[in-house]
Design a protein around this motif. Sequence first.
Motif, short mmCIF file in Angstrom:
data_model
loop_
_atom_site.label_atom_id
_atom_site.label_comp_id
_atom_site.label_asym_id
_atom_site.label_seq_id
_atom_site.Cartn_x
_atom_site.Cartn_y
_atom_site.Cartn_z
N SER A 13 23.88 50.12 -16.03
CA SER A 13 23.14 49.13 -16.81
C SER A 13 22.12 48.37 -15.98
O SER A 13 22.31 48.15 -14.78
CB SER A 13 24.10 48.17 -17.50
OG SER A 13 24.97 47.59 -16.55
N TYR A 14 21.05 47.97 -16.67
CA TYR A 14 19.95 47.23 -16.05
C TYR A 14 19.69 45.95 -16.85
O TYR A 14 19.68 45.97 -18.09
CB TYR A 14 18.66 48.05 -16.08
CG TYR A 14 18.71 49.32 -15.27
CD1 TYR A 14 18.44 49.30 -13.90
CD2 TYR A 14 19.03 50.54 -15.86
CE1 TYR A 14 18.49 50.46 -13.15
CE2 TYR A 14 19.07 51.70 -15.12
CZ TYR A 14 18.80 51.66 -13.76
OH TYR A 14 18.85 52.81 -13.01
N GLY A 15 19.45 44.86 -16.13
CA GLY A 15 19.09 43.60 -16.79
C GLY A 15 17.86 43.02 -16.11
O GLY A 15 17.79 42.97 -14.88
N ILE A 16 16.90 42.58 -16.91
CA ILE A 16 15.64 42.06 -16.36
C ILE A 16 15.35 40.70 -16.96
O ILE A 16 15.51 40.50 -18.17
CB ILE A 16 14.47 43.02 -16.67
CG1 ILE A 16 14.78 44.41 -16.09
CG2 ILE A 16 13.15 42.50 -16.10
CD1 ILE A 16 13.95 45.51 -16.63
N ASP A 17 14.94 39.76 -16.13
CA ASP A 17 14.52 38.46 -16.64
C ASP A 17 13.57 37.81 -15.64
O ASP A 17 13.73 37.96 -14.43
CB ASP A 17 15.71 37.54 -16.90
CG ASP A 17 15.41 36.55 -18.03
OD1 ASP A 17 15.89 36.77 -19.15
OD2 ASP A 17 14.67 35.57 -17.79
N VAL A 18 12.61 37.06 -16.18
CA VAL A 18 11.60 36.42 -15.34
C VAL A 18 12.11 35.09 -14.78
O VAL A 18 11.61 34.60 -13.77
CB VAL A 18 10.29 36.23 -16.15
CG1 VAL A 18 10.44 35.12 -17.20
CG2 VAL A 18 9.09 35.97 -15.24
N ASP A 19 13.14 34.52 -15.41
CA ASP A 19 13.64 33.20 -15.01
C ASP A 19 14.67 33.34 -13.88
O ASP A 19 15.72 33.95 -14.07
CB ASP A 19 14.28 32.53 -16.24
CG ASP A 19 14.71 31.10 -15.96
OD1 ASP A 19 15.59 30.91 -15.10
OD2 ASP A 19 14.18 30.17 -16.60
N ASP A 20 14.36 32.77 -12.71
CA ASP A 20 15.25 33.02 -11.56
C ASP A 20 16.60 32.32 -11.68
O ASP A 20 17.61 32.84 -11.20
CB ASP A 20 14.58 32.70 -10.23
CG ASP A 20 13.92 31.34 -10.20
OD1 ASP A 20 13.90 30.68 -11.24
OD2 ASP A 20 13.42 30.95 -9.13
#
Length: 329
Positions: free
Chosen positions: A144-151
Amino acid sequence: MTPIERLFTLFDQTALILQEELQCTYLEAVAETGENVFHGDVLQEEVSELNKKRLKNEYKQIQLDRFTNEEVRKAFQLAVLKGMKEHTQPHHQMTPDAVSLFMSYLVGQFTANHFALTILDPAVGTANLLTAVLNHLPRKQVKSYGIDVDDLLMKVAYVNANLQKHPVHFFNQDSLQPLFVDHADVVICDLPVGYYPNDDNASRFILKGESGHSYAHHLFIEQSVHYTKEGGYLFFLIPNSLFTSDQAPQLHAFLKEHTVIQGLLQLPLSMFKNEQAAKSIFILQKKGIHVKAPKKALLIELPKFSNKQAMKAMMHKIDEWLATEKKGL
């Protein structure tokens, strides 16, 4: 005290100590204490010796192995929700738990014939939705992969996945930039709704706005379809207004060309503050050689999740629909 309450109390009490010591927000302290629980130690050097002892003592009383993944997820989620109330930003919103669990049921049913899966959540937030889905696919090999711009959300997500022992690959980046991920069998996404500020990057997309800013939720749909394998499934949480906006015709044309609509499940209006905020679960399948459109898409108005009898009947209806359509899936 239930196991969830015991765990939440641990996260909460220790986060309050760290919040004071580190002079940070409660949400940041929750991420820090989650990391400590995972390592069984106090990792923050700034903490006084007295509080280090207090924290270690608290952590010692809890053995994570004695809790199920769902207990860990729900307890951590409660602490995160408390942190989000103090620190609200428009994109700091968590997918309601009943919706996460229902999405995990749908993913399980639609991928029943898959032994191994790759799952992508391009707006992973705190990874609550992603880990809920992973917890309900116990007999599958899942990458699985998870992406987010908020650190900050990314740090919370990483700790959340660690506590549940899910080896998720996380990327802290703008999800609408090129991604370094394998194409997915399944995309799950609680779509971020609003305008996307980077017009330059938006210009690469088919669904860019004719003038002014583009809709982020349209671009997320296009990006998700692009990173899905042929025949792969996409489960989106969408605003009910998705098909009535000024840019809806382009979206409709894009979906018709690249996907097959499997279903649209409207969530109970009682879940939302007002009708404008109401959402639905939108299920797509990316076109491919063996992909056939269902004879009849699954169009449903879901009952209240608290109405167990009605939900049971509805799930039975969905299972029957899948059994009938499966020949074409």
